[in-house]
Design an enzyme around this catalytic site. Structure first.
Site, PDB file in Angstrom:
ATOM      1  CG  ASP A 278      -3.391  -2.643 -47.237  1.00  0.00           C
ATOM      2  OD1 ASP A 278      -3.181  -3.272 -47.976  1.00  0.00           O
ATOM      3  OD2 ASP A 278      -3.052  -1.453 -46.625  1.00  0.00           O
ATOM      4  CE  LYS A 285       0.492  -0.595 -47.889  1.00  0.00           C
ATOM      5  NZ  LYS A 285       0.003   0.500 -48.358  1.00  0.00           N
ATOM      6  NE  ARG A 359      -9.586   5.444 -47.937  1.00  0.00           N
ATOM      7  CZ  ARG A 359      -8.754   6.358 -48.871  1.00  0.00           C
ATOM      8  NH1 ARG A 359      -9.249   7.112 -49.054  1.00  0.00           N
ATOM      9  NH2 ARG A 359      -7.741   5.890 -47.750  1.00  0.00           N
TER      10      ARG A 359
HETATM   11  N1  BES Z   1      -2.932   0.477 -44.060  1.00  0.00           N
HETATM   12  C1  BES Z   1      -2.533   2.057 -44.957  1.00  0.00           C
HETATM   13  C2  BES Z   1      -1.738   2.601 -44.621  1.00  0.00           C
HETATM   14  C3  BES Z   1      -0.792   2.775 -43.702  1.00  0.00           C
HETATM   15  C4  BES Z   1       0.352   3.106 -44.365  1.00  0.00           C
HETATM   16  C5  BES Z   1      -0.808   2.780 -43.207  1.00  0.00           C
HETATM   17  C6  BES Z   1       1.408   3.171 -43.433  1.00  0.00           C
HETATM   18  C7  BES Z   1       0.307   2.492 -41.963  1.00  0.00           C
HETATM   19  C8  BES Z   1       1.504   3.452 -42.554  1.00  0.00           C
HETATM   20  C9  BES Z   1      -3.605   1.652 -45.700  1.00  0.00           C
HETATM   21  O1  BES Z   1      -4.239   1.079 -46.524  1.00  0.00           O
HETATM   22  C10 BES Z   1      -3.675   2.217 -47.283  1.00  0.00           C
HETATM   23  O2  BES Z   1      -2.450   2.105 -47.914  1.00  0.00           O
HETATM   24  N2  BES Z   1      -3.525   3.197 -47.435  1.00  0.00           N
HETATM   25  C11 BES Z   1      -3.052   4.357 -48.840  1.00  0.00           C
HETATM   26  C12 BES Z   1      -4.315   5.105 -49.065  1.00  0.00           C
HETATM   27  C13 BES Z   1      -3.881   5.583 -50.926  1.00  0.00           C
HETATM   28  C14 BES Z   1      -4.017   4.299 -51.271  1.00  0.00           C
HETATM   29  C15 BES Z   1      -4.406   6.591 -50.771  1.00  0.00           C
HETATM   30  C16 BES Z   1      -1.977   5.544 -48.551  1.00  0.00           C
HETATM   31  O3  BES Z   1      -1.752   6.097 -47.379  1.00  0.00           O
HETATM   32  O4  BES Z   1      -1.031   5.441 -49.001  1.00  0.00           O
HETATM   33 ZN    ZN Z   2      -4.254  -0.790 -44.864  1.00  0.00          ZN
HETATM   34 MN    MN Z   3      -3.662   0.164 -48.096  1.00  0.00          MN
END
Ligand code: BES
Ligand code: ZN
Ligand code: MN
Length: 509
Positions: A278, A285, A359
């Site tokens: 991801d 990120k 999601r």
């Molecule tokens: N895979 C990530 C969530 C995650 C973050 C898992 C850190 C483990 C450690 C997920 O896809 C994500 O990026 N979520 C975002 C959502 C936001 C953009 C609403 C998040 O949690 O920052």
């Molecule tokens: Zn993710």
């Molecule tokens: Mn993500």
């Protein structure tokens, strides 16, 4: 996989001439510890000295050759492992955790002294009560795990490739012990399979690897398998998976594994997030720590690994596992913030942030799985939000559910397996946060309540089906330091799910 053989033997400890003879010693540090008759004198001396009192995580390694109290012991080494203070109810969750932890300590010492095999002397209370021996063995199997596949071996390490055999010493070698051993093996090996998948980096574990694992599993068992490829995913209208995959040069897959007993009346659907890396996509990120996003497939790994144990246990409930899998990249065809997509069930979604991709793929998998298999309940596992780490830290998995009976059962399974959960609410206030001006919903509900609004998104795709969502972002790796959980991915979810499945029959939904 480095499988450890576990055998049960009635052989007396004194006759054992191998690498490591292990005794369990329970104690609270105050009263003299309780232990097997064979080692009483030595333990008494250690207690008097104040060096070892059988406390949790304590251990003591002895070399019997020159110890007069050990003239009747022929083993190369003797390991005394502290268990801590056992509660009255031997099968309590606290005791189970103490036993797993002691198991982890045993595995750690075995590795240090390069023991290839060991004899584990079960304390009498585990022999008779059955429950408990399982957790102790589980702890040894889980605690010895290391992922060293990509490390060049140093010359001195070439001769040692880990523990190969555990002999469980029990005079009553009845079916109770054998069952405990078998259950421990299945749950530990499945958790280890999940760790192995998770440890593979993004360039070595792609959606195709998930598909290959599932095919292989089905070939070797009575499980059925179906793999949906890119064109089928598109044709079926799985707009979320297609959208997330758009920025990638690696095709997506939806992996479906099924356990269908000859006679069954109920169906459990398991869904696991299988993002093999991801990057965040166009909503990129930050660079720091991004390498950990190779673990964004831990939900899928847990679900498929659980099926490996299901294949052996053959419960009389139908179990379907669905893993939507792709990476989330930012290639020139990638989805952009503001794009509108359409999910499998026709719901349209405004993609406000391409990093909220989990999601999007889960929505299609849930809607498809429910429409196709009409399950009695659905459980999804996903490393879905960073927010769950803010809320619960790295010690509990987040649980969100539209059904109290299901939620309570999962909470119980979490405590019993040492993979605890904590429930968070759902509700229309949260669902309101993901309403969009331009589509049915949007994929981000603002900063507040991030774990809950992510679940609220998934809720749109499960209808009235009893459903539970497990956010394992905080526990899939960097999990609570435990003796039986090495650094890196924990394999969380597998043992909890197995416990849930083992007790499913009595669950009224
Ligand atoms: N895979 C990530 C969530 C995650 C973050 C898992 C850190 C483990 C450690 C997920 O896809 C994500 O990026 N979520 C975002 C959502 C936001 C953009 C609403 C998040 O949690 O920052
Ligand atoms: Zn993710
Ligand atoms: Mn993500």
């Amino acid at each position: 996989m480095n499988r450890i053989k576990v055998v049960v033997s009635g052989k007396l400890p004194g006759k054992y001439t191998g690498d490591l003879l292990v005794f369990i010693v329970s104690g609270d540090g105050k009263k003299e510890p309780a232990c097997s008759h064979d080692i009483e004198n030595v333990v008494q001396d250690l207690f008097q000295l104040g060096d070892f009192a059988g406390k949790e995580d304590q251990h003591c390694l002895l070399y019997p050759k020159n110890i007069s109290a050990f003239t009747a012991i022929a083993s190369k080494r003797v390991l005394l492992v502290g268990l801590g203070k056992l509660g009255k109810d031997h099968a309590s969750n606290e005791n189970r955790e103490l036993l797993r932890s002691a198991g982890g300590t045993i595995a750690g010492v075995a590795r240090e002294v390069k023991a290839k095999e060991l004899l584990l002397v079960l304390p009498h209370y585990l022999k008779t009560k059955d429950k408990g021996a399982e957790q102790l063995i589980e702890g040894v199997l889980l605690g010895g795990y290391r992922f060293e596949k990509y490390k060049s071996k140093k010359e001195e390490d070439k001769k040692y490739s880990g523990l190969k055999q555990i002999t469980v010493q029990s005079k009553i070698s009845g079916t109770a012990i054998r069952n405990s051993v078998d259950r421990a093996k299945r749950s530990a090996e499945s958790a280890i399979a999940a760790r192995n998948m998770a440890n593979e980096p993004g360039n070595k574990w792609t959606p195709q690897h998930f598909a290959d694992f599932a095919r292989d599993l089905a070939d070797k068992s009575s499980l059925g398998v179906r793999i949906l490829d890119k064109s089928e995913i598109k044709k079926l209208g799985m707009g979320g998976i297609t959208a997330v995959n758009q920025g990638s040069s690696t095709p997506p897959k939806v992996i479906i594994v099924e356990h269908t007993p000859k006679k069954y009346s109920r169906t459990i659907l398991l869904v696991g997030k299988g993002i093999t890396f991801d990057s965040g996509g166009v909503s990129l990120k930050p660079a720091a720590g991004m390498q950990d996003m190779k673990y964004d497939m831990c939900g899928g790994a847990a679900v498929l690994s659980t099926m490996a144990a299901v294949a052996q246990e053959k419960p009389d409930v139908r179990i379907i596992a669905v893993v939507p899998s792709t990476d989330n990249m930012s290639g020139s065809s990638a989805i952009k913030p503001g794009d509108i997509i359409k999910h499998y069930n026709g719901v349209t979604s405004e993609v406000v942030n391409t990093d909220a991709e989990g999601r999007l793929i889960l929505a299609d998998a849930l809607a498809y799985g429910i429409a196709t298999y009409k399950p009695d309940c659905v459980i999804d596992l996903a490393t879905l939000t960073g927010a769950v780490i803010v809320g619960l830290g790295h010690h509990r998995t987040g649980l969100l559910s539209n059904n109290d009976m299901l939620a309570n059962r999962l909470l119980e399974a979490g405590e019993a397996s040492g993979e605890p959960l904590w429930r968070l609410p759902l509700g229309k206030e949260y669902s309101k946060q993901i309403e969009s001006e331009v589509a049915d919903i949007k994929n981000v509900g603002g900063k507040a309540g991030g774990t809950i609004t992510a679940a609220a998104y998934l809720q749109k795709f499960v209808g009235e089906t009893p459903w539970a969502h497990l956010d394992i972002a905080g526990t899939a790796w960097e999990y609570t330091k435990k003796k039986y959980i090495p650094a890196g991915p924990s394999g969380v979810g597998v043992r909890m799910l197995l416990e849930f499945i083992r007790n499913f029959k009595s669950l009224k939904l």
